[in-house]
Design an enzyme around this catalytic site. Structure first.
Site, PDB file in Angstrom:
ATOM      1  N   GLU A 115      35.482 -63.239 -52.667  1.00 13.65           N
ATOM      2  CA  GLU A 115      36.081 -63.152 -54.002  1.00 13.65           C
ATOM      3  C   GLU A 115      35.081 -63.669 -55.018  1.00 13.65           C
ATOM      4  O   GLU A 115      34.010 -64.176 -54.648  1.00 13.65           O
ATOM      5  CB  GLU A 115      37.395 -63.947 -54.048  1.00 13.65           C
ATOM      6  CG  GLU A 115      38.496 -63.298 -53.227  1.00 13.65           C
ATOM      7  CD  GLU A 115      39.759 -64.127 -53.127  1.00 13.65           C
ATOM      8  OE1 GLU A 115      39.928 -65.084 -53.899  1.00 13.65           O
ATOM      9  OE2 GLU A 115      40.584 -63.819 -52.256  1.00 13.65           O
ATOM     10  N   HIS A 243      44.128 -65.063 -64.332  1.00 14.62           N
ATOM     11  CA  HIS A 243      43.610 -64.149 -63.307  1.00 14.62           C
ATOM     12  C   HIS A 243      43.259 -62.843 -64.003  1.00 14.62           C
ATOM     13  O   HIS A 243      44.054 -62.318 -64.785  1.00 14.62           O
ATOM     14  CB  HIS A 243      44.655 -63.915 -62.215  1.00 14.62           C
ATOM     15  CG  HIS A 243      44.070 -63.326 -60.974  1.00 14.62           C
ATOM     16  ND1 HIS A 243      43.565 -62.050 -60.938  1.00 14.62           N
ATOM     17  CD2 HIS A 243      43.867 -63.847 -59.741  1.00 14.62           C
ATOM     18  CE1 HIS A 243      43.091 -61.803 -59.724  1.00 14.62           C
ATOM     19  NE2 HIS A 243      43.264 -62.886 -58.977  1.00 14.62           N
ATOM     20  N   ARG A 291      36.047 -66.222 -62.340  1.00 16.52           N
ATOM     21  CA  ARG A 291      37.207 -65.680 -63.056  1.00 16.52           C
ATOM     22  C   ARG A 291      37.185 -65.860 -64.558  1.00 16.52           C
ATOM     23  O   ARG A 291      37.673 -65.008 -65.296  1.00 16.52           O
ATOM     24  CB  ARG A 291      38.451 -66.389 -62.545  1.00 16.52           C
ATOM     25  CG  ARG A 291      39.031 -65.654 -61.440  1.00 16.52           C
ATOM     26  CD  ARG A 291      40.281 -66.271 -60.969  1.00 16.52           C
ATOM     27  NE  ARG A 291      40.392 -65.806 -59.604  1.00 16.52           N
ATOM     28  CZ  ARG A 291      41.238 -66.268 -58.739  1.00 16.52           C
ATOM     29  NH1 ARG A 291      42.063 -67.219 -59.078  1.00 16.52           N
ATOM     30  NH2 ARG A 291      41.282 -65.773 -57.527  1.00 16.52           N
ATOM     31  N   HIS A 352      47.517 -67.933 -64.459  1.00 17.01           N
ATOM     32  CA  HIS A 352      47.553 -67.902 -62.990  1.00 17.01           C
ATOM     33  C   HIS A 352      47.567 -69.298 -62.366  1.00 17.01           C
ATOM     34  O   HIS A 352      48.281 -69.542 -61.403  1.00 17.01           O
ATOM     35  CB  HIS A 352      46.323 -67.132 -62.520  1.00 17.01           C
ATOM     36  CG  HIS A 352      46.212 -66.964 -61.039  1.00 17.01           C
ATOM     37  ND1 HIS A 352      47.144 -66.269 -60.306  1.00 17.01           N
ATOM     38  CD2 HIS A 352      45.266 -67.390 -60.154  1.00 17.01           C
ATOM     39  CE1 HIS A 352      46.780 -66.276 -59.036  1.00 17.01           C
ATOM     40  NE2 HIS A 352      45.656 -66.959 -58.904  1.00 17.01           N
ATOM     41  N   ARG A 387      38.580 -73.175 -61.467  1.00 14.45           N
ATOM     42  CA  ARG A 387      38.735 -73.193 -60.005  1.00 14.45           C
ATOM     43  C   ARG A 387      38.052 -71.995 -59.356  1.00 14.45           C
ATOM     44  O   ARG A 387      38.194 -70.859 -59.819  1.00 14.45           O
ATOM     45  CB  ARG A 387      40.222 -73.165 -59.647  1.00 14.45           C
ATOM     46  CG  ARG A 387      40.498 -73.045 -58.167  1.00 14.45           C
ATOM     47  CD  ARG A 387      41.981 -73.039 -57.907  1.00 14.45           C
ATOM     48  NE  ARG A 387      42.610 -71.855 -58.429  1.00 14.45           N
ATOM     49  CZ  ARG A 387      42.961 -70.802 -57.691  1.00 14.45           C
ATOM     50  NH1 ARG A 387      42.752 -70.805 -56.384  1.00 14.45           N
ATOM     51  NH2 ARG A 387      43.555 -69.770 -58.239  1.00 14.45           N
TER      52      ARG A 387
HETATM   53  P1  FAD Z   1      54.151 -74.385 -54.935  1.00  9.26           P
HETATM   54  O1  FAD Z   1      53.835 -73.581 -53.753  1.00  9.26           O
HETATM   55  O2  FAD Z   1      54.239 -73.678 -56.219  1.00  9.26           O
HETATM   56  O3  FAD Z   1      55.544 -75.117 -54.685  1.00  9.26           O
HETATM   57  C1  FAD Z   1      56.176 -75.812 -55.723  1.00  9.26           C
HETATM   58  C2  FAD Z   1      57.495 -76.353 -55.226  1.00  9.26           C
HETATM   59  O4  FAD Z   1      57.985 -77.334 -56.128  1.00  9.26           O
HETATM   60  C3  FAD Z   1      58.601 -75.317 -55.114  1.00  9.26           C
HETATM   61  O5  FAD Z   1      59.299 -75.553 -53.916  1.00  9.26           O
HETATM   62  C4  FAD Z   1      59.530 -75.638 -56.288  1.00  9.26           C
HETATM   63  O6  FAD Z   1      60.894 -75.315 -56.089  1.00  9.26           O
HETATM   64  C5  FAD Z   1      59.367 -77.146 -56.350  1.00  9.26           C
HETATM   65  N1  FAD Z   1      59.738 -77.716 -57.646  1.00  9.26           N
HETATM   66  C6  FAD Z   1      59.093 -77.583 -58.831  1.00  9.26           C
HETATM   67  N2  FAD Z   1      59.753 -78.273 -59.788  1.00  9.26           N
HETATM   68  C7  FAD Z   1      60.831 -78.841 -59.196  1.00  9.26           C
HETATM   69  C8  FAD Z   1      61.905 -79.637 -59.651  1.00  9.26           C
HETATM   70  N3  FAD Z   1      62.031 -80.003 -60.940  1.00  9.26           N
HETATM   71  N4  FAD Z   1      62.827 -80.030 -58.757  1.00  9.26           N
HETATM   72  C9  FAD Z   1      62.765 -79.665 -57.451  1.00  9.26           C
HETATM   73  N5  FAD Z   1      61.766 -78.897 -56.962  1.00  9.26           N
HETATM   74  C10 FAD Z   1      60.822 -78.496 -57.824  1.00  9.26           C
HETATM   75  N6  FAD Z   1      45.455 -69.850 -54.107  1.00  9.26           N
HETATM   76  C11 FAD Z   1      44.566 -69.677 -53.110  1.00  9.26           C
HETATM   77  O7  FAD Z   1      43.906 -70.633 -52.695  1.00  9.26           O
HETATM   78  N7  FAD Z   1      44.395 -68.451 -52.555  1.00  9.26           N
HETATM   79  C12 FAD Z   1      45.086 -67.353 -52.961  1.00  9.26           C
HETATM   80  O8  FAD Z   1      44.921 -66.271 -52.419  1.00  9.26           O
HETATM   81  C13 FAD Z   1      46.002 -67.508 -54.028  1.00  9.26           C
HETATM   82  N8  FAD Z   1      46.686 -66.449 -54.496  1.00  9.26           N
HETATM   83  C14 FAD Z   1      47.633 -66.641 -55.458  1.00  9.26           C
HETATM   84  C15 FAD Z   1      48.412 -65.564 -55.872  1.00  9.26           C
HETATM   85  C16 FAD Z   1      49.443 -65.751 -56.768  1.00  9.26           C
HETATM   86  C17 FAD Z   1      50.269 -64.568 -57.217  1.00  9.26           C
HETATM   87  C18 FAD Z   1      49.700 -67.046 -57.275  1.00  9.26           C
HETATM   88  C19 FAD Z   1      50.816 -67.273 -58.241  1.00  9.26           C
HETATM   89  C20 FAD Z   1      48.912 -68.124 -56.891  1.00  9.26           C
HETATM   90  C21 FAD Z   1      47.883 -67.929 -55.983  1.00  9.26           C
HETATM   91  N9  FAD Z   1      47.090 -68.997 -55.558  1.00  9.26           N
HETATM   92  C22 FAD Z   1      46.178 -68.803 -54.563  1.00  9.26           C
HETATM   93  C23 FAD Z   1      47.373 -70.351 -56.002  1.00  9.26           C
HETATM   94  C24 FAD Z   1      48.207 -71.068 -54.933  1.00  9.26           C
HETATM   95  O9  FAD Z   1      49.123 -70.160 -54.382  1.00  9.26           O
HETATM   96  C25 FAD Z   1      48.963 -72.251 -55.502  1.00  9.26           C
HETATM   97  O10 FAD Z   1      48.116 -73.051 -56.268  1.00  9.26           O
HETATM   98  C26 FAD Z   1      49.548 -73.102 -54.378  1.00  9.26           C
HETATM   99  O11 FAD Z   1      50.302 -72.284 -53.521  1.00  9.26           O
HETATM  100  C27 FAD Z   1      50.418 -74.199 -54.949  1.00  9.26           C
HETATM  101  O12 FAD Z   1      51.064 -74.848 -53.905  1.00  9.26           O
HETATM  102  P2  FAD Z   1      51.937 -76.130 -54.194  1.00  9.26           P
HETATM  103  O13 FAD Z   1      52.446 -76.608 -52.880  1.00  9.26           O
HETATM  104  O14 FAD Z   1      51.187 -77.067 -55.035  1.00  9.26           O
HETATM  105  O15 FAD Z   1      53.152 -75.600 -55.114  1.00  9.26           O
HETATM  106  C1  SIN Z   2      43.673 -63.622 -55.487  1.00  8.41           C
HETATM  107  O1  SIN Z   2      44.066 -63.237 -54.405  1.00  8.41           O
HETATM  108  O2  SIN Z   2      42.978 -62.955 -56.265  1.00  8.41           O
HETATM  109  C2  SIN Z   2      44.072 -64.987 -55.907  1.00  8.41           C
HETATM  110  C3  SIN Z   2      43.196 -65.964 -55.246  1.00  8.41           C
HETATM  111  C4  SIN Z   2      43.326 -67.302 -55.882  1.00  8.41           C
HETATM  112  O3  SIN Z   2      44.023 -67.465 -56.878  1.00  8.41           O
HETATM  113  O4  SIN Z   2      42.680 -68.214 -55.382  1.00  8.41           O
END
Ligand code: FAD
Ligand code: SIN
Length: 532
Positions: A115, A243, A291, A352, A387
């Site tokens: 990527e 993104h 990005r 994103h 990032r």
């Molecule tokens: P999340 O997975 O967002 O979980 C947050 C949790 O907190 C949820 O359960 C929610 O309900 C809970 N929560 C929030 N507020 C409250 C509240 N007030 N009360 C109770 N619960 C609450 N990153 C990569 O490294 N590679 C990728 O390929 C990639 N692709 C992506 C594609 C998309 C479409 C998106 C949106 C992001 C992508 N990212 C990628 C980024 C990555 O997915 C996220 O940064 C990561 O998954 C975040 O994980 P997390 O555990 O911090 O939070």
């Molecule tokens: C993507 O798949 O392009 C998202 C990857 C990322 O946010 O790290």
């Protein structure tokens, strides 16, 4: 309710931490709260994959470290980068041992993708639904742990500190402590108090602050807002990553479907409406530049041509190969009449990822005692001003692990604080009309997209702040007289997060990484000026 360890969030960070704590402390209770369904997280939507040095013959820690530092534009904490890159491989092996499957070649080696900003092929993936697979594996492992209780539809309103005992707490109060949380139980519709010895915030990102975002509806920055209200430390909020290639679908508001950067890694080419492959005008790395550069280039092409999108050209791919790696994207495009072998995909940048957030140290500790943060809500120092793609799932697992190691060591002498008051709802009434909330949310998203987007300037930031002041006043007044609802709490949280983004943007008198302010030149623009 009382619990030894409280985890807020059921994405990759919260679930990884909970699993580890549960295994290390079988006699302790672990409670995970999540505000909607347990798998509705940013994690579930991750597409491209997780970066890791899996093939030391082709790749090296040094190269991954260097790529991360270059993307971060001088603001990464080098030590943290080294920690994440080096420890990340063990964390990847761990999630594989918990059942997550990544695509393999016929000889059994992992298929590694590429990527933007990566100098090597190092991204493990599960087709184009990597996050869904990781979330599935983690939830399945959690279900096998008897000392973990996962409660969905439970909205955390605030963390409880000395402030709730009547003490004056300010940013300079030493030893602010977290004793648990107030939550709105959406099943019983009651506000409950949960006491915890140790709390981890893993509440994810804040993309919903913008009109176009790849993030689901849950991403409203609640954790960051809670810590800010509790007078904890927040940093780097100006670095919002857009993104470059969300699918452009007119009329879609809320969550935009992502076209993973891995498509460009496999050879997808960005073209403008004239059919020109424009990226070479902006960066020698062309479509695989970091990005911030690609998103700004697209923004410029759209502004120059007066269009709402550019195109991603995949017509040269073989259908079979595309479907093998990107079945979800293929099906989504086909569902709206785009056959990727015949038509170009209309794409546009969308909010994103939040690079900043709750400031933590190398062990996931926040500035508030007994409170940890991991995942997207945390600012560990890894990402700096931008990032590197696919580094966030990695960071979440590394810091979930480091937080767990510290927390299990610290919990021994910690006791429950029994004298905390119940939630006070005196003087509040049921909301008369939701329009007061929904309209403010619309206004907020609009002003953030128009004034605090990919390209900023001082006047726009100033205007944004003035409008935010008004929204803040109105929402606080509503909050004081209205029975709380998730919608009202999210509005408040998003206003707080938007305020922090604008405030940090105003403080930064330069253009760097994701923060591009036309009133201040970038480093390379300054060098050009000197040469001229
Ligand atoms: P999340 O997975 O967002 O979980 C947050 C949790 O907190 C949820 O359960 C929610 O309900 C809970 N929560 C929030 N507020 C409250 C509240 N007030 N009360 C109770 N619960 C609450 N990153 C990569 O490294 N590679 C990728 O390929 C990639 N692709 C992506 C594609 C998309 C479409 C998106 C949106 C992001 C992508 N990212 C990628 C980024 C990555 O997915 C996220 O940064 C990561 O998954 C975040 O994980 P997390 O555990 O911090 O939070
Ligand atoms: C993507 O798949 O392009 C998202 C990857 C990322 O946010 O790290």
């Amino acid at each position: 309710m009382q619990t030894d360890f409280l985890v807020i969030g059921s994405g990759i960070a919260g679930l990884t931490y909970a699993l580890k704590v549960a295994e290390a402390c079988p006699d302790k209770t672990i409670t995970i709260l999540t505000k909607t369904q347990s798998d509705e997280t940013n994690t579930k939507y991750a597409q491209g994959g997780i970066a890791g040095v899996m093939d030391p013959e082709q790749d090296s820690f040094e190269k991954h470290i260097e790529d991360t530092l270059v993307a971060g534009d001088g603001l990464c904490n080098r030590r943290v980068v080294e920690i994440v890159v080096k420890e990340g491989v063990q964390r990847i092996e761990e999630i594989i041992s918990w059942g997550a499957q990544f695509d393999k070649e016929s000889d059994g080696d992992y298929k590694l993708g590429k990527e933007g900003g990566h100098s090597e092929y190092r991204i493990l993936h599960h087709k184009d639904v990597t996050g869904r697979e990781m979330e599935r594996a983690l939830l399945a492992a959690i279900a096998k742990r008897p000392n973990i209780r996962l409660i969905s539809h439970c909205f955390v309103i605030d963390i409880i500190t000395q402030h709730h005992l009547g003490y004056l707490v300010t940013k300079s109060t030493p030893d602010i402590e977290c004793y648990g949380v107030y939550v709105l139980n959406l099943v019983s519709n009651k506000i409950e108090k949960i006491l915890a010895k140790i709390t981890l915030l893993a509440t994810g990102g804040n993309g919903q602050v913008y009109r176009s975002t790849t993030n689901p509806a849950i991403a409203t920055g609640d954790g960051v807002a809670m810590v800010y209200r509790a007078k904890g430390r927040i940093e780097n909020m100006e670095f919002i990553q857009f993104h470059p290639t969300a699918l452009y679908e007119p009329g879609i508001r809320g969550q935009n479907f992502l076209i993973t950067e891995a498509v460009r890694g496999d050879g997808g080419i960005l073209r403008n409406h004239a059919g020109e492959a424009f990226m070479e005008k902006y960066d020698q790395r062309k479509d695989l530049a970091p990005r911030d550069i690609v998103a700004r280039a697209i923004d410029n092409e759209m502004k120059v041509a007066g269009t709402e999108h550019v195109f991603l050209d995949c017509r040269h791919f073989s259908r079979e190969k595309f479907v093998e790696h990107f079945p979800n994207i293929y099906a989504k495009c086909l569902s709206i009449g785009i056959d990727i072998t015949q038509h170009m995909i209309p794409v546009t940048p969308a909010a994103h990822y939040s690079c900043g957030g709750i400031k933590t140290d190398e062990h996931g500790r926040t500035s508030i005692k007994h409170l940890y943060a991991a995942g997207e809500c945390a600012s560990t120092g890894l990402h700096g001003a931008n990032r590197l793609a696919s580094n966030s799932l990695l960071e979440a697992m590394v810091f979930a692990h480091r937080s767990y190691l510290d927390a299990v060591q610290k919990i021994g002498p910690v006791t429950y604080r029994e004298d905390l008051p119940d939630w006070k709802a005196d003087g509040t009434n049921a909301p008369k009309e939701m329009i007061l909330i929904t309209q403010s949310v619309k206004e907020l998203k609009l002003l953030m997209s128009d004034y605090v987007g990919i390209v900023r300037n001082n006047e726009r930031l100033h205007r944004a702040m003035k409008r935010l002041d008004l929204l803040y006043e109105e929402s606080e007044s509503l909050y004081e007289r209205t029975v709380v609802s998730p919608q009202l709490c999210e509005l408040r949280n998003m206003i707080t997060v938007a305020y922090l983004i604008v405030k940090c943007a105003e403080f930064r008198h330069e253009s760097r990484g994701l923060h591009y302010n036309t009133d201040y030149p970038t480093k390379s623009e300054m060098i050009q000026n000197i040469v001229l």
